[in-house]
Design a protein around this motif. Structure first.
Motif, PDB file in Angstrom:
ATOM      1  N   SER A 102       0.791  -1.231  -0.016  1.00 38.27           N
ATOM      2  CA  SER A 102      -0.089   0.041  -0.044  1.00 38.27           C
ATOM      3  C   SER A 102       0.849   1.142   0.102  1.00 38.27           C
ATOM      4  O   SER A 102       2.151   1.109   0.050  1.00 38.27           O
ATOM      5  CB  SER A 102      -0.988   0.058   1.133  1.00 38.27           C
ATOM      6  OG  SER A 102      -1.950  -1.096   1.296  1.00 38.27           O
ATOM      7  N   MET A 103       0.404   2.676  -0.035  1.00 38.86           N
ATOM      8  CA  MET A 103       0.935   3.558  -0.261  1.00 38.86           C
ATOM      9  C   MET A 103       1.837   4.030   0.945  1.00 38.86           C
ATOM     10  O   MET A 103       1.429   3.718   2.211  1.00 38.86           O
ATOM     11  CB  MET A 103       0.074   4.978  -0.356  1.00 38.86           C
ATOM     12  CG  MET A 103       0.732   6.011  -0.231  1.00 38.86           C
ATOM     13  SD  MET A 103      -0.733   7.390  -0.267  1.00 38.86           S
ATOM     14  CE  MET A 103      -1.569   7.053  -1.797  1.00 38.86           C
ATOM     15  N   THR A 104       3.019   4.361   0.688  1.00 44.01           N
ATOM     16  CA  THR A 104       3.813   4.789   1.928  1.00 44.01           C
ATOM     17  C   THR A 104       4.445   6.007   1.791  1.00 44.01           C
ATOM     18  O   THR A 104       4.282   6.934   0.938  1.00 44.01           O
ATOM     19  CB  THR A 104       4.836   3.697   2.266  1.00 44.01           C
ATOM     20  OG1 THR A 104       5.625   3.738   3.579  1.00 44.01           O
ATOM     21  CG2 THR A 104       6.087   3.582   1.341  1.00 44.01           C
ATOM     22  N   HIS A 105       5.243   6.636   2.755  1.00 46.03           N
ATOM     23  CA  HIS A 105       5.743   7.778   2.853  1.00 46.03           C
ATOM     24  C   HIS A 105       6.972   7.882   3.753  1.00 46.03           C
ATOM     25  O   HIS A 105       7.065   6.890   4.530  1.00 46.03           O
ATOM     26  CB  HIS A 105       4.592   8.852   3.264  1.00 46.03           C
ATOM     27  CG  HIS A 105       4.934  10.285   3.216  1.00 46.03           C
ATOM     28  ND1 HIS A 105       5.853  10.817   4.152  1.00 46.03           N
ATOM     29  CD2 HIS A 105       4.748  11.136   2.465  1.00 46.03           C
ATOM     30  CE1 HIS A 105       6.117  12.144   3.908  1.00 46.03           C
ATOM     31  NE2 HIS A 105       5.216  12.432   2.698  1.00 46.03           N
TER      32      HIS A 105
END
Length: 229
Positions: A102-105
């Motif tokens: 999933s999206m990460t940062h």
């Protein structure tokens, strides 16, 4: 709303984002930790991106940032509406389960109530940030009267992975009537924001004078806290 006026009391804080670009953070979970965390991060000038696929139930009002009219709604939708009302700002929401990939940062907060999601979020964050000294993964764990926080960076990600991540079957189950309280949930969110803003301040000033413990624990009945650097 005039954004500069709204954040006028924060503009000289060493961690405050004075640029015109959004400073995003990812929050996993919109429950006891994530709901309060999203509110406080927004009030500090950051723009949360929140993942959760659950709905509010009436018992959630005991520990989460939940209004009576939110019951039956997806948590992220209700949270977005609440923050819009209280802060005059939009947050990004994802009404879905957080999974590996999933999206990460570089700035990620885990506020889940299960280890499977926490592991998936950490591994995804680690894969993308293993060499970034500015990246931080802050993991909050909450019971009714107990707080545990891990602040994970490139310096201690191996220790965290080897000692703090285990299977859900190894987690001691708390009594169902003693899982969350609003005051302790708000407390853990406050400390998670504080450790994060210390991290940002250290990056911007370059002097590393602000404390960011690797592990921090607080147990309310005896007022005890344990800090590991």
């Amino acid at each position: 709303m005039d954004i500069k006026e709204r954040f006028g009391r924060l503009k000289d804080a060493p961690w405050f984002n004075n640029s015109d670009e959004e400073e995003n953070v990812i929050i996993g979970g919109a429950g006891g930790i994530g709901s309060w965390l999203a509110l406080l991060m927004t009030r500090a000038g950051f723009v949360p991106m929140v993942f959760d696929y659950d709905q509010y139930e009436i018992h959630n009002m005991g520990g989460q940032l939940c209004k009576l009219t939110d019951v039956g709604q997806p948590k992220v939708v209700a949270l977005q509406n609440t923050i819009r009302e209280l802060c005059g700002q939009e947050i990004y929401i994802f009404n879905q389960k957080y999974e590996a990939g999933s999206m990460t940062h570089k700035y990620v907060f885990a506020g889940f109530d299960n280890m499977e999601a926490r592991k998936a979020m950490f591994q995804t964050w680690k894969h993308h940030n293993i060499l970034d000294p500015e990246a931080i993964f802050i993991d909050g764990r909450l019971l009714a009267e107990q707080i545990q926080i891990y602040c994970v960076t490139t310096k201690n990600m191996k220790e965290y992975e080897e000692t703090a991540l285990f299977s859900d079957s190894e987690v001691e189950e708390a009594p169902c009537t003693m899982k969350q309280t609003s005051h302790i949930a708000a407390m853990i969110a406050s400390y998670m924001v504080s450790f994060f803003t210390n991290h940002i301040a250290n990056i911007k000033t370059g002097d590393n004078s602000r404390n960011i413990p690797y592990y921090w624990e607080y147990f309310a009945p005896i007022g005890y806290n344990n800090i590991t650097e």
